[in-house]
Design an enzyme around this catalytic site. Structure first.
Site, PDB file in Angstrom:
ATOM      1  N   ASP A   1       3.063  -4.767   8.047  1.00  0.00           N
ATOM      2  CA  ASP A   1       1.851  -3.961   7.931  1.00  0.00           C
ATOM      3  C   ASP A   1       0.659  -4.907   8.084  1.00  0.00           C
ATOM      4  O   ASP A   1       0.329  -5.666   7.178  1.00  0.00           O
ATOM      5  CB  ASP A   1       1.849  -3.264   6.558  1.00  0.00           C
TER       6      ASP A   1
ATOM      7  N   HIS B   1       0.873  -1.177   0.000  1.00  0.00           N
ATOM      8  CA  HIS B   1       0.000   0.000   0.000  1.00  0.00           C
ATOM      9  C   HIS B   1       0.911   1.229   0.000  1.00  0.00           C
ATOM     10  O   HIS B   1       2.034   1.166   0.519  1.00  0.00           O
ATOM     11  CB  HIS B   1      -0.840  -0.054   1.284  1.00  0.00           C
TER      12      HIS B   1
ATOM     13  N   LYS C   1     -10.431  -0.510  10.552  1.00  0.00           N
ATOM     14  CA  LYS C   1     -10.580  -1.689   9.685  1.00  0.00           C
ATOM     15  C   LYS C   1     -10.928  -2.923  10.507  1.00  0.00           C
ATOM     16  O   LYS C   1     -11.073  -4.019   9.970  1.00  0.00           O
ATOM     17  CB  LYS C   1      -9.284  -1.932   8.907  1.00  0.00           C
TER      18      LYS C   1
ATOM     19  N   GLN D   1      -4.495  -5.210   7.029  1.00  0.00           N
ATOM     20  CA  GLN D   1      -5.512  -6.102   6.439  1.00  0.00           C
ATOM     21  C   GLN D   1      -5.461  -7.510   7.033  1.00  0.00           C
ATOM     22  O   GLN D   1      -6.175  -8.391   6.555  1.00  0.00           O
ATOM     23  CB  GLN D   1      -5.333  -6.186   4.912  1.00  0.00           C
TER      24      GLN D   1
ATOM     25  N   CYS E   1      -4.920   2.615  -3.538  1.00  0.00           N
ATOM     26  CA  CYS E   1      -3.663   3.118  -2.948  1.00  0.00           C
ATOM     27  C   CYS E   1      -2.555   2.090  -3.107  1.00  0.00           C
ATOM     28  O   CYS E   1      -1.707   1.912  -2.206  1.00  0.00           O
ATOM     29  CB  CYS E   1      -3.829   3.505  -1.476  1.00  0.00           C
TER      30      CYS E   1
HETATM   31  N1  C6P Z   1      -6.230   0.544   2.850  1.00  0.00           N
HETATM   32  C1  C6P Z   1      -8.098   0.216   1.338  1.00  0.00           C
HETATM   33  O1  C6P Z   1      -9.202   0.511   0.857  1.00  0.00           O
HETATM   34  P1  C6P Z   1      -4.929   3.777   7.188  1.00  0.00           P
HETATM   35  O2  C6P Z   1      -5.437   4.619   6.083  1.00  0.00           O
HETATM   36  O3  C6P Z   1      -3.745   4.384   7.896  1.00  0.00           O
HETATM   37  O4  C6P Z   1      -6.010   3.327   8.142  1.00  0.00           O
HETATM   38  O5  C6P Z   1      -4.420   2.401   6.525  1.00  0.00           O
HETATM   39  C2  C6P Z   1      -3.467   2.443   5.513  1.00  0.00           C
HETATM   40  C3  C6P Z   1      -3.235   1.077   4.952  1.00  0.00           C
HETATM   41  C4  C6P Z   1      -2.008   0.484   5.171  1.00  0.00           C
HETATM   42  N2  C6P Z   1      -1.760  -0.758   4.725  1.00  0.00           N
HETATM   43  C5  C6P Z   1      -2.670  -1.476   4.064  1.00  0.00           C
HETATM   44  C6  C6P Z   1      -2.349  -2.865   3.625  1.00  0.00           C
HETATM   45  C7  C6P Z   1      -3.937  -0.929   3.810  1.00  0.00           C
HETATM   46  O6  C6P Z   1      -4.846  -1.644   3.163  1.00  0.00           O
HETATM   47  C8  C6P Z   1      -4.217   0.391   4.257  1.00  0.00           C
HETATM   48  C9  C6P Z   1      -5.535   1.048   3.949  1.00  0.00           C
HETATM   49  C10 C6P Z   1      -7.569   0.991   2.512  1.00  0.00           C
HETATM   50  O7  C6P Z   1      -7.455  -0.735   0.905  1.00  0.00           O
HETATM   51  C11 C6P Z   1      -7.667   2.462   2.274  1.00  0.00           C
HETATM   52  S1  C6P Z   1      -6.651   3.006   0.957  1.00  0.00           S
END
Ligand code: C6P
Length: 418
Positions: free
Chosen positions: A212, A135, A238, A215, A376
């Protein structure tokens, strides 16, 4: 126990889905005259009533600032905040609650490590190793550090199924590698990466690993000590918790040696105009008034997940993934991006030549919410020479009946676009 549905064998639902769904007020809605089917869980999940109520109780009964006052409300707020830290610690099995740093989300957690670890340990000629399916949150902060320090960003390649090339990873792990930062589960492809193996291989060469977990934590059991990772990041929103709160887990030995990320209140021991000494963990990394209600809400979400059991959640979502994948593959002209052997409940796809935004719009008219775009993860799109996909991502409250509605809606697209 197995049952047959639309000629596809599926596991009988493991969870009491009707009861679970009733826990989520948002899911009771009708959207465009159809009961809502929410398949955008990778972007953010819906919140159960217990989370909403817990935050309401916090504001009605406990609201105050933390670590600052002797009055009763301040004690209540401090207790609620620190209990939330302990709840999160237990959930991911960290060794100490001081290893749990509350941040805004996965993005801020990665930026914190990139800034702080980067400031101390990364110098000219060093390498940071990420993967081809990151991401943007796990690319851009490292690019910024590399730019500043004259270091180099290197990338573990993947194959067309969306699986990392582990031989290439072995070769890329070199004497200049200072850190490996990889996603546990890809938000664009659904791949579950072999992070245990990655960590073991990196550690053999003394290289720390950041995972990370944005997910993974909401969808499978995670034990940071069993994984052996050095840093692990995730976002509350999430995992059925509120927005604006997330977690950086870091091994104490590493965090103790890292410089502060931001300066301000609560992160100091003493301040004079000549010199400031810093607080211990975890407060050293939590400058300013934290998101107390967010932490309390996150703890309620963790307790909710614990009451269901992460094994159950993972098994249920795996059954949904298998069922949906099988049904989608029966649709002529449908291509799934991400066909790794180990996948979580994320399906990225294209349907004939229909633009993903059109797919998303028509599905929305049928009450089905999915995400469309590059998610993203533009380098993933570039790898497949596409600009966007449609993406369905599942959560614990989703059902096979909802997948049937999704498939029916996709068939309508075929009718409209031929
Ligand atoms: N992905 C998606 O629709 P934040 O925005 O900080 O809560 O998470 C960022 C982030 C980091 N790593 C991974 C693997 C992610 O999937 C995400 C966020 C969302 O897939 C929003 S772009």
């Amino acid at each position: 126990m197995r049952q047959l549905k639309n000629d596809i064998e599926i596991e009988k639902p493991l969870l009491n889905l009707e009861a679970l769904k009733a826990d989520f007020p948002v899911l009771q809605q009708v959207i465009n005259d159809k009961p809502l089917v929410y398949f955008d869980n990778a972007a953010t999940t819906q919140k159960p009533r217990v989370v909403i109520e817990r935050m309401r109780t916090y504001y009605e009964m406990e609201n105050s600032n933390v670590h600052r006052g002797v009055h009763t409300l301040s004690q209540r707020a401090t207790d609620a905040y620190e209990n939330a830290r302990e709840t999160v610690r237990a959930f991911i099995n960290a060794a100490h609650s001081k290893e749990i740093i509350f941040v805004r989300g996965a993005t801020e957690a990665i930026n914190l490590v990139a800034r702080s670890f980067g400031q101390k340990y990364i110098k000219k000629g060093d390498e940071i190793l990420i993967s081809a399916m990151e991401h943007h949150s796990n690319i851009v902060p490292w690019q910024m550090v590399c730019e500043e320090k004259g270091a180099r960003l290197r990338v573990i390649p993947m194959n067309r199924k969306g699986e990392l090339n582990m031989d290439a990873f072995t070769r890329l792990l070199g004497t200049n590698t200072r850190l490996v930062a990889v996603t546990h589960v890809s938000n664009a492809l659904g791949t579950v990466n072999p992070v245990s193996e990655i960590i073991e291989m990196a550690h053999r060469k003394g290289i720390p690993v950041l995972v990370d977990g944005a997910q993974s934590v909401p969808h499978m059991p995670v034990d940071v000590r069993e994984l052996g990772c050095d840093f692990f990041v995730f976002s509350g929103h999430k995992m059925y918790g509120p927005t604006g709160i997330g977690v950086l887990y870091g091994r104490a030995e590493l965090l103790e040696e890292m410089p502060p990320y931001q300066g301000g209140g609560d992160m100091i021991r003493s301040v004079t105009f000549d010199k400031t000494t810093f607080n211990g963990l975890p407060y050293r990394f939590e400058a300013g008034t934290p998101n107390i209600a967010g932490a309390v809400g996150l703890a309620a979400a963790v307790e909710y997940l614990n009451s269901i059991g992460m094994d159950q959640v993972a098994a249920h979502e795996k059954a949904l993934l298998d069922y949906a994948t099988n049904r989608l593959l029966q649709l002529e002209g449908l291509t799934i991006f991400g066909n790794a052997k180990r996948k979580a409940g994320v399906i990225s796809f294209l349907f004939n030549d229909v633009h993903p935004h059109d797919i998303g719009t028509i599905l929305d008219q049928e009450g089905v919410a999915i995400r469309t775009g590059h998610h993203c993860a533009q380098p993933v799109m570039d790898f497949f020479s596409i600009s966007a996909t449609a993406r369905a991502s599942f959560g614990l409250y989703n059902t096979t009946q909802e997948i049937d509605r999704f498939i029916d809606a996709l068939k309508k697209i075929k009718e409209v676009f031929g």
